[in-house]
Design a protein around this motif. Structure first.
Motif, PDB file in Angstrom:
ATOM      1  N   PRO A 109       1.069  -1.164  -0.163  1.00  0.00           N
ATOM      2  CA  PRO A 109       0.044  -0.131  -0.043  1.00  0.00           C
ATOM      3  C   PRO A 109       0.723   1.491  -0.245  1.00  0.00           C
ATOM      4  O   PRO A 109       1.763   1.480   0.875  1.00  0.00           O
ATOM      5  N   GLY A 110       0.473   2.221  -0.977  1.00  0.00           N
ATOM      6  CA  GLY A 110       1.034   3.345  -1.034  1.00  0.00           C
ATOM      7  C   GLY A 110       2.400   3.374  -2.073  1.00  0.00           C
ATOM      8  O   GLY A 110       2.710   4.535  -2.486  1.00  0.00           O
ATOM      9  N   ASP A 111       2.783   2.483  -2.503  1.00  0.00           N
ATOM     10  CA  ASP A 111       3.662   2.118  -3.659  1.00  0.00           C
ATOM     11  C   ASP A 111       3.226   2.360  -5.058  1.00  0.00           C
ATOM     12  O   ASP A 111       2.163   2.002  -5.564  1.00  0.00           O
ATOM     13  N   THR A 112       4.088   3.184  -5.778  1.00  0.00           N
ATOM     14  CA  THR A 112       3.924   3.386  -7.215  1.00  0.00           C
ATOM     15  C   THR A 112       4.890   2.188  -7.827  1.00  0.00           C
ATOM     16  O   THR A 112       5.995   1.914  -7.305  1.00  0.00           O
ATOM     17  N   ILE A 113       4.520   1.589  -8.831  1.00  0.00           N
ATOM     18  CA  ILE A 113       5.371   0.536  -9.658  1.00  0.00           C
ATOM     19  C   ILE A 113       5.359   0.846 -11.066  1.00  0.00           C
ATOM     20  O   ILE A 113       4.089   1.051 -11.654  1.00  0.00           O
ATOM     21  N   GLU A 114       6.451   0.725 -11.527  1.00  0.00           N
ATOM     22  CA  GLU A 114       6.726   0.703 -12.936  1.00  0.00           C
ATOM     23  C   GLU A 114       8.098  -0.342 -13.335  1.00  0.00           C
ATOM     24  O   GLU A 114       8.821  -0.560 -12.552  1.00  0.00           O
ATOM     25  N   TYR A 115       7.571  -0.771 -14.530  1.00  0.00           N
ATOM     26  CA  TYR A 115       8.913  -1.345 -15.132  1.00  0.00           C
ATOM     27  C   TYR A 115       9.211  -0.904 -16.516  1.00  0.00           C
ATOM     28  O   TYR A 115       8.328  -0.604 -17.370  1.00  0.00           O
ATOM     29  N   HIS A 116      10.650  -0.614 -16.580  1.00  0.00           N
ATOM     30  CA  HIS A 116      10.842  -0.157 -17.924  1.00  0.00           C
ATOM     31  C   HIS A 116      12.152  -0.962 -18.210  1.00  0.00           C
ATOM     32  O   HIS A 116      13.174  -1.106 -17.492  1.00  0.00           O
ATOM     33  N   SER A 117      12.068  -1.683 -19.397  1.00  0.00           N
ATOM     34  CA  SER A 117      13.127  -2.372 -19.832  1.00  0.00           C
ATOM     35  C   SER A 117      13.598  -3.383 -18.913  1.00  0.00           C
ATOM     36  O   SER A 117      14.938  -3.607 -18.547  1.00  0.00           O
ATOM     37  N   ASP A 118      12.589  -4.066 -18.387  1.00  0.00           N
ATOM     38  CA  ASP A 118      12.918  -5.111 -17.219  1.00  0.00           C
ATOM     39  C   ASP A 118      13.494  -4.617 -15.953  1.00  0.00           C
ATOM     40  O   ASP A 118      13.966  -5.273 -15.127  1.00  0.00           O
ATOM     41  N   ILE A 119      13.587  -3.319 -15.797  1.00  0.00           N
ATOM     42  CA  ILE A 119      13.990  -2.694 -14.473  1.00  0.00           C
ATOM     43  C   ILE A 119      12.663  -2.028 -13.793  1.00  0.00           C
ATOM     44  O   ILE A 119      11.870  -1.537 -14.358  1.00  0.00           O
ATOM     45  N   LEU A 120      12.752  -2.457 -12.590  1.00  0.00           N
ATOM     46  CA  LEU A 120      11.656  -2.199 -11.601  1.00  0.00           C
ATOM     47  C   LEU A 120      11.953  -0.959 -10.895  1.00  0.00           C
ATOM     48  O   LEU A 120      13.022  -0.578 -10.522  1.00  0.00           O
ATOM     49  N   TYR A 121      10.923  -0.216 -10.911  1.00  0.00           N
ATOM     50  CA  TYR A 121      10.978   1.360 -10.085  1.00  0.00           C
ATOM     51  C   TYR A 121       9.961   1.184  -9.235  1.00  0.00           C
ATOM     52  O   TYR A 121       8.788   1.182  -9.400  1.00  0.00           O
ATOM     53  N   ILE A 122      10.164   1.532  -7.772  1.00  0.00           N
ATOM     54  CA  ILE A 122       9.159   1.604  -6.803  1.00  0.00           C
ATOM     55  C   ILE A 122       9.435   2.881  -6.286  1.00  0.00           C
ATOM     56  O   ILE A 122      10.403   3.365  -5.849  1.00  0.00           O
ATOM     57  N   SER A 144      10.078  -8.941 -17.666  1.00  0.00           N
ATOM     58  CA  SER A 144       8.879  -8.292 -17.088  1.00  0.00           C
ATOM     59  C   SER A 144       8.158  -7.387 -18.035  1.00  0.00           C
ATOM     60  O   SER A 144       7.148  -6.881 -17.738  1.00  0.00           O
ATOM     61  N   GLY A 145       8.664  -6.991 -18.989  1.00  0.00           N
ATOM     62  CA  GLY A 145       7.991  -6.107 -19.893  1.00  0.00           C
ATOM     63  C   GLY A 145       8.251  -4.695 -19.557  1.00  0.00           C
ATOM     64  O   GLY A 145       9.151  -4.466 -18.775  1.00  0.00           O
ATOM     65  N   ASN A 146       7.135  -4.042 -19.863  1.00  0.00           N
ATOM     66  CA  ASN A 146       7.192  -2.490 -19.735  1.00  0.00           C
ATOM     67  C   ASN A 146       5.823  -2.148 -19.191  1.00  0.00           C
ATOM     68  O   ASN A 146       4.749  -2.263 -20.156  1.00  0.00           O
ATOM     69  N   PHE A 147       5.432  -1.655 -18.023  1.00  0.00           N
ATOM     70  CA  PHE A 147       4.101  -1.211 -17.593  1.00  0.00           C
ATOM     71  C   PHE A 147       4.201  -0.557 -16.268  1.00  0.00           C
ATOM     72  O   PHE A 147       5.293  -0.473 -15.771  1.00  0.00           O
ATOM     73  N   SER A 148       3.340   0.132 -16.118  1.00  0.00           N
ATOM     74  CA  SER A 148       2.967   0.671 -14.905  1.00  0.00           C
ATOM     75  C   SER A 148       1.638   0.634 -14.114  1.00  0.00           C
ATOM     76  O   SER A 148       0.664  -0.236 -15.014  1.00  0.00           O
ATOM     77  N   LEU A 149       1.482   0.964 -13.066  1.00  0.00           N
ATOM     78  CA  LEU A 149       0.017   0.631 -12.413  1.00  0.00           C
ATOM     79  C   LEU A 149      -0.897   1.549 -13.003  1.00  0.00           C
ATOM     80  O   LEU A 149      -2.207   0.955 -13.409  1.00  0.00           O
ATOM     81  N   GLN A 150      -0.598   2.690 -13.633  1.00  0.00           N
ATOM     82  CA  GLN A 150      -1.549   3.261 -14.519  1.00  0.00           C
ATOM     83  C   GLN A 150      -2.085   2.777 -15.749  1.00  0.00           C
ATOM     84  O   GLN A 150      -3.067   2.619 -16.041  1.00  0.00           O
TER      85      GLN A 150
END
Length: 205
Positions: A109-122, A144-150
């Motif tokens: 809860p409270g995290d933003t999640i993004e993957y760019h070029s298989d790299i995780l960003y929290i 993991s691909g490329n995606f975000s929670l949005q």
């Protein structure tokens, strides 16, 4: 005076009978002690299993290379859940009461999640996923691909009481990318210990 004949058996026989009784009593005590010890162990196991830890069996390869099909695990049912814990829960979009999923918590809860070029960003910061062993099968296996929670769920951050989960085997896992977030109240526990197979016994990270 006449001879008095005793009805008692010879002393050697009395001594032998006494010794046999002592041996029988000692054996009986050993048996009772062993049974009590076994009952105690079963009682401890029942309490641990009922109130603290629950055994589960891994069925499938969605958590490779961390967990393998056929692994036996203990779940800690009373523990806070944090990023990268491995949890077990019923599938959110199925009514099969016997099915259980085992996945890794990526977002709390409270995290933003993004993957760019298989790299995780929290929360905008790059996070290394050390549990993904690219040397085993090759990087594509864990893509993991490329995606975000949005883009995936239409939300900016993980809501209160929810978790975003993924399988370590990213190309062969049905997880939050498919069924969305997992409710905290349905999580059965987090993986604490692997007790089989013998060569892999130990705590799970």
């Amino acid at each position: 005076m006449g001879n008095h004949q005793s009805d008692l058996p010879p002393r050697s026989e009395r001594h032998g009978a006494k010794k046999n009784n002592q041996q029988n009593n000692s054996l009986l005590k050993d048996i009772v002690s062993t049974l009590l010890y076994i009952a105690f162990l079963f009682g401890i196991f029942f309490i641990i299993n009922r109130y603290f830890y629950t055994p589960v069996l891994v069925d499938g390869d969605s958590m490779e290379p961390t967990l393998h099909n056929g692994d036996y695990l203990f779940l800690n049912v009373y523990s806070d859940i944090d990023n990268f814990d491995i949890v077990v829960f019923p599938p959110p979009d199925e009514e099969d009461e016997d099915t259980r999923y085992i996945k890794r918590v990526i977002g709390v809860p409270g995290d933003t999640i993004e993957y760019h070029s298989d790299i995780l960003y929290i929360n905008g910061e790059e996070v290394e996923e050390n549990f993904l062993d690219y040397s085993v099968e090759g990087k594509d296996y864990y893509s993991s691909g490329n995606f975000s929670l949005q883009s995936l769920l239409g939300i900016e951050e993980v809501p209160e009481g929810k978790y975003f989960v993924l399988g370590d085997n990213r190309l062969n896992s049905r997880d939050s990318r498919s069924f969305g977030l997992v409710d905290e109240e349905v999580i059965l526990g987090k993986v604490a210990f692997r007790y089989w197979p013998f060569e892999d016994i130990g705590f799970v990270e």
